[in-house]
Design a protein around this motif. Structure first.
Motif, PDB file in Angstrom:
ATOM      1  N   GLY A 137      22.893  34.272  62.465  1.00  0.00           N
ATOM      2  CA  GLY A 137      23.508  33.001  62.850  1.00  0.00           C
ATOM      3  C   GLY A 137      23.477  31.993  61.725  1.00  0.00           C
ATOM      4  O   GLY A 137      23.353  30.792  61.971  1.00  0.00           O
ATOM      5  N   GLY A 138      23.567  32.472  60.490  1.00  0.00           N
ATOM      6  CA  GLY A 138      23.555  31.559  59.342  1.00  0.00           C
ATOM      7  C   GLY A 138      22.256  30.778  59.294  1.00  0.00           C
ATOM      8  O   GLY A 138      21.180  31.333  59.453  1.00  0.00           O
ATOM      9  N   ALA A 139      22.375  29.462  59.118  1.00  0.00           N
ATOM     10  CA  ALA A 139      21.191  28.605  58.986  1.00  0.00           C
ATOM     11  C   ALA A 139      20.347  28.587  60.257  1.00  0.00           C
ATOM     12  O   ALA A 139      19.156  28.297  60.212  1.00  0.00           O
ATOM     13  CB  ALA A 139      21.611  27.185  58.639  1.00  0.00           C
ATOM     14  N   ALA A 140      20.944  28.918  61.397  1.00  0.00           N
ATOM     15  CA  ALA A 140      20.198  28.913  62.660  1.00  0.00           C
ATOM     16  C   ALA A 140      19.171  30.041  62.714  1.00  0.00           C
ATOM     17  O   ALA A 140      18.179  29.932  63.417  1.00  0.00           O
ATOM     18  CB  ALA A 140      21.147  29.031  63.841  1.00  0.00           C
ATOM     19  N   GLY A 141      19.418  31.110  61.979  1.00  0.00           N
ATOM     20  CA  GLY A 141      18.469  32.210  61.971  1.00  0.00           C
ATOM     21  C   GLY A 141      19.076  33.511  62.439  1.00  0.00           C
ATOM     22  O   GLY A 141      20.269  33.731  62.321  1.00  0.00           O
ATOM     23  N   PHE A 142      18.211  34.363  62.973  1.00  0.00           N
ATOM     24  CA  PHE A 142      18.673  35.687  63.393  1.00  0.00           C
ATOM     25  C   PHE A 142      18.060  36.040  64.742  1.00  0.00           C
ATOM     26  O   PHE A 142      17.082  35.440  65.181  1.00  0.00           O
ATOM     27  CB  PHE A 142      18.280  36.750  62.361  1.00  0.00           C
ATOM     28  N   ALA A 143      18.656  37.022  65.375  1.00  0.00           N
ATOM     29  CA  ALA A 143      18.116  37.592  66.605  1.00  0.00           C
ATOM     30  C   ALA A 143      18.252  39.104  66.503  1.00  0.00           C
ATOM     31  O   ALA A 143      19.241  39.606  65.983  1.00  0.00           O
ATOM     32  CB  ALA A 143      18.885  37.080  67.816  1.00  0.00           C
ATOM     33  N   LYS A 144      17.235  39.813  66.965  1.00  0.00           N
ATOM     34  CA  LYS A 144      17.329  41.269  67.018  1.00  0.00           C
ATOM     35  C   LYS A 144      16.429  41.767  68.128  1.00  0.00           C
ATOM     36  O   LYS A 144      15.476  41.102  68.523  1.00  0.00           O
ATOM     37  CB  LYS A 144      16.976  41.914  65.682  1.00  0.00           C
ATOM     38  N   GLY A 145      16.794  42.919  68.653  1.00  0.00           N
ATOM     39  CA  GLY A 145      16.001  43.467  69.731  1.00  0.00           C
ATOM     40  C   GLY A 145      16.681  44.631  70.395  1.00  0.00           C
ATOM     41  O   GLY A 145      17.569  45.261  69.825  1.00  0.00           O
ATOM     42  N   GLY A 146      16.257  44.887  71.619  1.00  0.00           N
ATOM     43  CA  GLY A 146      16.813  46.005  72.353  1.00  0.00           C
ATOM     44  C   GLY A 146      16.675  45.804  73.847  1.00  0.00           C
ATOM     45  O   GLY A 146      15.955  44.919  74.310  1.00  0.00           O
ATOM     46  N   ALA A 147      17.377  46.642  74.567  1.00  0.00           N
ATOM     47  CA  ALA A 147      17.331  46.586  76.029  1.00  0.00           C
ATOM     48  C   ALA A 147      17.508  48.005  76.566  1.00  0.00           C
ATOM     49  O   ALA A 147      18.123  48.853  75.919  1.00  0.00           O
ATOM     50  CB  ALA A 147      18.441  45.696  76.563  1.00  0.00           C
ATOM     51  N   HIS A 148      16.940  48.219  77.735  1.00  0.00           N
ATOM     52  CA  HIS A 148      17.175  49.472  78.443  1.00  0.00           C
ATOM     53  C   HIS A 148      17.754  49.102  79.796  1.00  0.00           C
ATOM     54  O   HIS A 148      17.243  48.218  80.484  1.00  0.00           O
ATOM     55  CB  HIS A 148      15.890  50.278  78.603  1.00  0.00           C
ATOM     56  N   VAL A 149      18.849  49.762  80.154  1.00  0.00           N
ATOM     57  CA  VAL A 149      19.563  49.478  81.405  1.00  0.00           C
ATOM     58  C   VAL A 149      19.618  50.758  82.230  1.00  0.00           C
ATOM     59  O   VAL A 149      19.972  51.818  81.709  1.00  0.00           O
ATOM     60  CB  VAL A 149      21.001  48.985  81.118  1.00  0.00           C
ATOM     61  N   SER A 150      19.233  50.650  83.520  1.00  0.00           N
ATOM     62  CA  SER A 150      19.300  51.789  84.444  1.00  0.00           C
ATOM     63  C   SER A 150      20.085  51.381  85.682  1.00  0.00           C
ATOM     64  O   SER A 150      19.972  50.242  86.143  1.00  0.00           O
ATOM     65  CB  SER A 150      17.897  52.225  84.871  1.00  0.00           C
ATOM     66  N   LEU A 151      20.861  52.326  86.203  1.00  0.00           N
ATOM     67  CA  LEU A 151      21.662  52.084  87.405  1.00  0.00           C
ATOM     68  C   LEU A 151      21.244  53.062  88.507  1.00  0.00           C
ATOM     69  O   LEU A 151      21.035  54.245  88.239  1.00  0.00           O
ATOM     70  CB  LEU A 151      23.150  52.299  87.107  1.00  0.00           C
ATOM     71  N   PHE A 152      21.145  52.534  89.745  1.00  0.00           N
ATOM     72  CA  PHE A 152      20.803  53.336  90.912  1.00  0.00           C
ATOM     73  C   PHE A 152      21.736  52.942  92.043  1.00  0.00           C
ATOM     74  O   PHE A 152      21.855  51.758  92.351  1.00  0.00           O
ATOM     75  CB  PHE A 152      19.354  53.068  91.354  1.00  0.00           C
ATOM     76  N   PHE A 153      22.388  53.925  92.683  1.00  0.00           N
ATOM     77  CA  PHE A 153      23.271  53.614  93.808  1.00  0.00           C
ATOM     78  C   PHE A 153      22.427  53.484  95.065  1.00  0.00           C
ATOM     79  O   PHE A 153      21.644  54.362  95.393  1.00  0.00           O
ATOM     80  CB  PHE A 153      24.346  54.687  93.975  1.00  0.00           C
ATOM     81  N   GLU A 154      22.580  52.350  95.760  1.00  0.00           N
ATOM     82  CA  GLU A 154      21.754  52.027  96.910  1.00  0.00           C
ATOM     83  C   GLU A 154      22.561  51.230  97.919  1.00  0.00           C
ATOM     84  O   GLU A 154      23.102  50.182  97.567  1.00  0.00           O
ATOM     85  CB  GLU A 154      20.609  51.117  96.414  1.00  0.00           C
ATOM     86  N   ASN A 155      22.633  51.685  99.162  1.00  0.00           N
ATOM     87  CA  ASN A 155      23.289  50.920 100.232  1.00  0.00           C
ATOM     88  C   ASN A 155      24.687  50.423  99.849  1.00  0.00           C
ATOM     89  O   ASN A 155      24.994  49.245  99.986  1.00  0.00           O
ATOM     90  CB  ASN A 155      22.416  49.737 100.657  1.00  0.00           C
ATOM     91  N   ASN A 156      25.518  51.315  99.340  1.00  0.00           N
ATOM     92  CA  ASN A 156      26.902  50.990  98.965  1.00  0.00           C
ATOM     93  C   ASN A 156      27.029  49.941  97.868  1.00  0.00           C
ATOM     94  O   ASN A 156      28.039  49.247  97.771  1.00  0.00           O
ATOM     95  CB  ASN A 156      27.723  50.565 100.192  1.00  0.00           C
ATOM     96  N   GLN A 157      26.001  49.786  97.070  1.00  0.00           N
ATOM     97  CA  GLN A 157      26.068  48.928  95.888  1.00  0.00           C
ATOM     98  C   GLN A 157      25.179  49.543  94.812  1.00  0.00           C
ATOM     99  O   GLN A 157      24.505  50.539  95.056  1.00  0.00           O
ATOM    100  CB  GLN A 157      25.672  47.494  96.207  1.00  0.00           C
ATOM    101  N   THR A 158      25.195  48.963  93.639  1.00  0.00           N
ATOM    102  CA  THR A 158      24.431  49.518  92.529  1.00  0.00           C
ATOM    103  C   THR A 158      23.310  48.559  92.132  1.00  0.00           C
ATOM    104  O   THR A 158      23.554  47.374  91.914  1.00  0.00           O
ATOM    105  CB  THR A 158      25.354  49.776  91.318  1.00  0.00           C
ATOM    106  N   LYS A 159      22.104  49.117  92.074  1.00  0.00           N
ATOM    107  CA  LYS A 159      20.977  48.326  91.571  1.00  0.00           C
ATOM    108  C   LYS A 159      20.910  48.540  90.058  1.00  0.00           C
ATOM    109  O   LYS A 159      20.823  49.672  89.592  1.00  0.00           O
ATOM    110  CB  LYS A 159      19.662  48.736  92.231  1.00  0.00           C
ATOM    111  N   LEU A 160      21.023  47.456  89.312  1.00  0.00           N
ATOM    112  CA  LEU A 160      20.955  47.486  87.857  1.00  0.00           C
ATOM    113  C   LEU A 160      19.593  46.921  87.459  1.00  0.00           C
ATOM    114  O   LEU A 160      19.259  45.801  87.828  1.00  0.00           O
ATOM    115  CB  LEU A 160      22.081  46.627  87.280  1.00  0.00           C
ATOM    116  N   VAL A 161      18.807  47.721  86.755  1.00  0.00           N
ATOM    117  CA  VAL A 161      17.473  47.313  86.312  1.00  0.00           C
ATOM    118  C   VAL A 161      17.503  47.224  84.788  1.00  0.00           C
ATOM    119  O   VAL A 161      18.009  48.125  84.126  1.00  0.00           O
ATOM    120  CB  VAL A 161      16.405  48.340  86.766  1.00  0.00           C
ATOM    121  N   TYR A 162      16.976  46.111  84.257  1.00  0.00           N
ATOM    122  CA  TYR A 162      17.000  45.952  82.804  1.00  0.00           C
ATOM    123  C   TYR A 162      15.670  45.443  82.267  1.00  0.00           C
ATOM    124  O   TYR A 162      14.922  44.757  82.958  1.00  0.00           O
ATOM    125  CB  TYR A 162      18.131  45.012  82.365  1.00  0.00           C
ATOM    126  N   GLU A 163      15.393  45.845  81.031  1.00  0.00           N
ATOM    127  CA  GLU A 163      14.237  45.367  80.268  1.00  0.00           C
ATOM    128  C   GLU A 163      14.739  45.011  78.884  1.00  0.00           C
ATOM    129  O   GLU A 163      15.409  45.815  78.241  1.00  0.00           O
ATOM    130  CB  GLU A 163      13.185  46.462  80.115  1.00  0.00           C
TER     131      GLU A 163
END
Length: 148
Positions: A82-108
């Motif tokens: 982000g120029g003078a503002a700095g930087f960002a870095k990292g990661g995420a894990h996303v999991s999907l589970f079908f439940e009761n006619n909708q999807t549960k999305l879990v993230y870290e």
């Protein structure tokens, strides 16, 4: 910064997976996102504007998908400058589970920031990250509900 959560998405697991892998859907749902452009297999260039407390910056970065297990999970790594503002870095894990006619999305998510962003303080950075996540899911769930 670490953030965990889950959301109920009003759509099937397959439709949710497809939307999470559609650059146009993501661009429309990620607050401040100006573009998401494919830059190779499972690699995207991202341009977005982020605001954290008094610091606002345009970030240019790379997002890479790995450990892809359709339509159940994947990992995302990102780094942006982000120029003078700095930087960002990292990661995420996303999991999907079908439940009761909708999807549960879990993230870290685990992320680090540097430069002016780091000087602002972790509480402001955490609050800004939570707001972006909340706004994303509000937008994403609204889009998915409209497709159902």
């Amino acid at each position: 910064m670490e953030m965990k959560g889950e959301q109920l998405v009003p759509a099937s697991q397959q439709a949710t997976w497809a939307a999470l892998n559609d650059p146009e859907v993501l661009k429309a749902c990620v607050p401040g996102c100006e573009s998401i452009t494919p830059a190779g297999e499972n690699v995207y260039e991202v341009l977005m504007v982020a605001r954290v407390g008094p610091v606002s910056a345009k970030f240019k970065g790379k997002l890479t998908l790995s450990d892809i297990n359709p339509p159940q999970s994947y990992s995302i790594s990102f780094e942006g400058q982000g120029g003078a503002a700095g930087f960002a870095k990292g990661g995420a894990h996303v999991s999907l589970f079908f439940e009761n006619n909708q999807t549960k999305l879990v993230y870290e998510v685990k992320a680090n920031v540097g430069g002016k962003l780091a000087q602002i303080g972790s509480r402001l950075v955490d609050a800004a990250a939570r707001k972006v996540a909340d706004d994303f899911f509000k937008n994403f769930n609204g889009k998915m509900a409209s497709l159902a």
